[in-house]
Design a protein around this motif. Structure first.
Motif, PDB file in Angstrom:
ATOM      1  N   UNK A  16      -2.225  -6.906  -4.283  1.00 33.43           N
ATOM      2  CA  UNK A  16      -0.905  -7.425  -3.914  1.00 33.43           C
ATOM      3  C   UNK A  16      -0.713  -7.384  -2.400  1.00 33.43           C
ATOM      4  N   UNK A  17      -1.135  -6.316  -1.761  1.00 35.75           N
ATOM      5  CA  UNK A  17      -1.013  -6.211  -0.307  1.00 35.75           C
ATOM      6  C   UNK A  17      -1.820  -7.317   0.378  1.00 35.75           C
ATOM      7  N   UNK A  18      -3.028  -7.555  -0.108  1.00 34.76           N
ATOM      8  CA  UNK A  18      -3.840  -8.653   0.452  1.00 34.76           C
ATOM      9  C   UNK A  18      -3.146  -9.993   0.235  1.00 34.76           C
ATOM     10  N   UNK A  19      -2.575 -10.193  -0.956  1.00 34.70           N
ATOM     11  CA  UNK A  19      -1.866 -11.435  -1.257  1.00 34.70           C
ATOM     12  C   UNK A  19      -0.706 -11.638  -0.275  1.00 34.70           C
ATOM     13  N   UNK A  20      -0.099 -10.548   0.151  1.00 32.91           N
ATOM     14  CA  UNK A  20       1.003 -10.601   1.104  1.00 32.91           C
ATOM     15  C   UNK A  20       0.516 -10.729   2.551  1.00 32.91           C
ATOM     16  N   UNK A  21      -0.797 -10.754   2.743  1.00 32.08           N
ATOM     17  CA  UNK A  21      -1.352 -10.910   4.080  1.00 32.08           C
ATOM     18  C   UNK A  21      -1.658  -9.611   4.802  1.00 32.08           C
ATOM     19  N   UNK A  22      -1.561  -8.495   4.129  1.00 31.81           N
ATOM     20  CA  UNK A  22      -1.829  -7.206   4.765  1.00 31.81           C
ATOM     21  C   UNK A  22      -3.334  -6.985   4.924  1.00 31.81           C
ATOM     22  N   UNK A  23      -3.697  -6.256   5.969  1.00 34.44           N
ATOM     23  CA  UNK A  23      -5.087  -5.902   6.214  1.00 34.44           C
ATOM     24  C   UNK A  23      -5.290  -4.394   6.215  1.00 34.44           C
ATOM     25  N   UNK A  24      -4.191  -3.664   6.019  1.00 34.78           N
ATOM     26  CA  UNK A  24      -4.253  -2.202   6.085  1.00 34.78           C
ATOM     27  C   UNK A  24      -3.197  -1.603   5.159  1.00 34.78           C
ATOM     28  N   UNK A  25      -3.517  -0.425   4.600  1.00 31.88           N
ATOM     29  CA  UNK A  25      -2.581   0.278   3.738  1.00 31.88           C
ATOM     30  C   UNK A  25      -2.520   1.742   4.136  1.00 31.88           C
ATOM     31  N   UNK A  26      -1.312   2.306   4.102  1.00 37.57           N
ATOM     32  CA  UNK A  26      -1.121   3.709   4.440  1.00 37.57           C
ATOM     33  C   UNK A  26      -0.288   4.400   3.359  1.00 37.57           C
ATOM     34  N   UNK A  27      -0.285   5.723   3.423  1.00 37.60           N
ATOM     35  CA  UNK A  27       0.552   6.519   2.526  1.00 37.60           C
ATOM     36  C   UNK A  27       0.674   7.913   3.105  1.00 37.60           C
ATOM     37  N   UNK A  28       1.594   8.679   2.529  1.00 39.43           N
ATOM     38  CA  UNK A  28       1.761  10.081   2.885  1.00 39.43           C
ATOM     39  C   UNK A  28       1.648  10.881   1.591  1.00 39.43           C
ATOM     40  N   UNK A  29       1.002  12.036   1.674  1.00 41.26           N
ATOM     41  CA  UNK A  29       0.830  12.894   0.504  1.00 41.26           C
ATOM     42  C   UNK A  29       0.932  14.345   0.968  1.00 41.26           C
ATOM     43  N   UNK A  30       1.547  15.174   0.141  1.00 45.42           N
ATOM     44  CA  UNK A  30       1.671  16.585   0.494  1.00 45.42           C
ATOM     45  C   UNK A  30       0.318  17.276   0.369  1.00 45.42           C
ATOM     46  N   UNK A  73       2.044  20.954   4.564  1.00 49.95           N
ATOM     47  CA  UNK A  73       1.672  19.877   5.488  1.00 49.95           C
ATOM     48  C   UNK A  73       1.907  18.519   4.855  1.00 49.95           C
ATOM     49  N   UNK A  74       2.236  17.560   5.698  1.00 50.19           N
ATOM     50  CA  UNK A  74       2.357  16.167   5.291  1.00 50.19           C
ATOM     51  C   UNK A  74       1.082  15.480   5.777  1.00 50.19           C
ATOM     52  N   UNK A  75       0.309  14.925   4.854  1.00 53.55           N
ATOM     53  CA  UNK A  75      -0.975  14.304   5.176  1.00 53.55           C
ATOM     54  C   UNK A  75      -0.780  12.792   5.235  1.00 53.55           C
ATOM     55  N   UNK A  76      -1.178  12.184   6.338  1.00 54.63           N
ATOM     56  CA  UNK A  76      -1.118  10.740   6.508  1.00 54.63           C
ATOM     57  C   UNK A  76      -2.499  10.177   6.198  1.00 54.63           C
ATOM     58  N   UNK A  77      -2.554   9.206   5.292  1.00 57.64           N
ATOM     59  CA  UNK A  77      -3.829   8.619   4.902  1.00 57.64           C
ATOM     60  C   UNK A  77      -3.750   7.109   5.060  1.00 57.64           C
ATOM     61  N   UNK A  78      -4.891   6.472   5.284  1.00 53.45           N
ATOM     62  CA  UNK A  78      -4.925   5.023   5.422  1.00 53.45           C
ATOM     63  C   UNK A  78      -6.282   4.464   5.065  1.00 53.45           C
ATOM     64  N   UNK A  79      -6.294   3.167   4.894  1.00 54.10           N
ATOM     65  CA  UNK A  79      -7.550   2.449   4.627  1.00 54.10           C
ATOM     66  C   UNK A  79      -7.356   0.977   4.944  1.00 54.10           C
ATOM     67  N   UNK A  80      -8.477   0.327   5.265  1.00 59.27           N
ATOM     68  CA  UNK A  80      -8.455  -1.111   5.475  1.00 59.27           C
ATOM     69  C   UNK A  80      -8.469  -1.842   4.152  1.00 59.27           C
ATOM     70  N   UNK A  81      -8.140  -3.132   4.193  1.00 58.77           N
ATOM     71  CA  UNK A  81      -8.078  -3.941   2.981  1.00 58.77           C
ATOM     72  C   UNK A  81      -8.984  -5.160   3.017  1.00 58.77           C
ATOM     73  N   UNK A  82      -9.780  -5.308   4.078  1.00 57.16           N
ATOM     74  CA  UNK A  82     -10.653  -6.475   4.142  1.00 57.16           C
ATOM     75  C   UNK A  82     -12.102  -6.034   4.234  1.00 57.16           C
TER      76      UNK A  82
END
Length: 178
Positions: A117-131, A164-173
């Motif tokens: 869905x993110x790719x369909x919306x034109x996104x190239x990157x995704x992030x999130x936060x996890x404890x 701690x609040x952990x910031x995570x990310x990844x590419x989508x392409x």
């Protein structure tokens, strides 16, 4: 648990009660930074939490009536910020799986549908936060290509301790997600 057939779809306004019930049933200090919801309950959807921002996982194994399945989980996918220079990033701001559906691939199916869905919306990157103490979620995210990109030490005080609040990310392409 035997993996049920999982169907992922965009949420509808009619999902408000089912998603609200799931959200309350899955509340845990393992992932929640807000107090446990108490009656009277607020609607699940509001101006900031619109149905179109949610992917819903439902099982087809337990079909009921008009092709509706049992709600097994949800994922909220939104732009990371309202800034045009950040429009290529989508952020996961909530993922919940019903207790009865855990271990059956529902969370993984929601993540993979979110990537699409993110790719369909034109996104190239995704992030999130996890404890930091949410080991099951961190393992799932890492297995789906997310990497730790930052740590906010002691960002939350939960159940008498700093977390701690952990910031995570990844590419989508590309084949490797980048």
């Amino acid at each position: 648990m035997t993996a049920p057939h999982i169907r992922i779809r965009t949420a509808r306004a009619a999902d408000d009660d089912a998603l609200g019930e799931l959200d309350r049933a899955t509340w845990s200090p393992l992932h929640a930074v807000t107090p446990k919801p108490q009656p009277p309950y607020e609607p699940f959807f509001d101006a900031r939490h619109r149905p179109e921002d949610f992917l819903v996982a439902e099982t087809e194994a337990e079909r009921q009536g008009e092709g509706e399945g049992r709600v097994a989980g949800y994922l909220r996918l939104v732009p990371a910020t309202p800034l045009a220079c950040n429009a290529h990033v989508r952020q996961i701001q909530g993922l919940a799986v019903a207790e009865w559906a855990r271990g059956a691939g529902v969370g993984r199916a929601l993540l993979r549908a979110a990537f699409d869905e993110a790719r369909r919306q034109g996104a190239t990157r995704m992030t999130l936060r996890v404890l930091s103490h949410n080991t099951p979620a961190r393992r799932l995210y890492e297995s789906e290509g997310f990497a730790v990109e930052g740590v906010l030490p002691g960002e939350f005080h939960l159940d008498g301790r700093y977390v701690d609040d952990i910031l995570m990310g990844r590419g989508l392409i590309g084949a490797d997600g980048h």
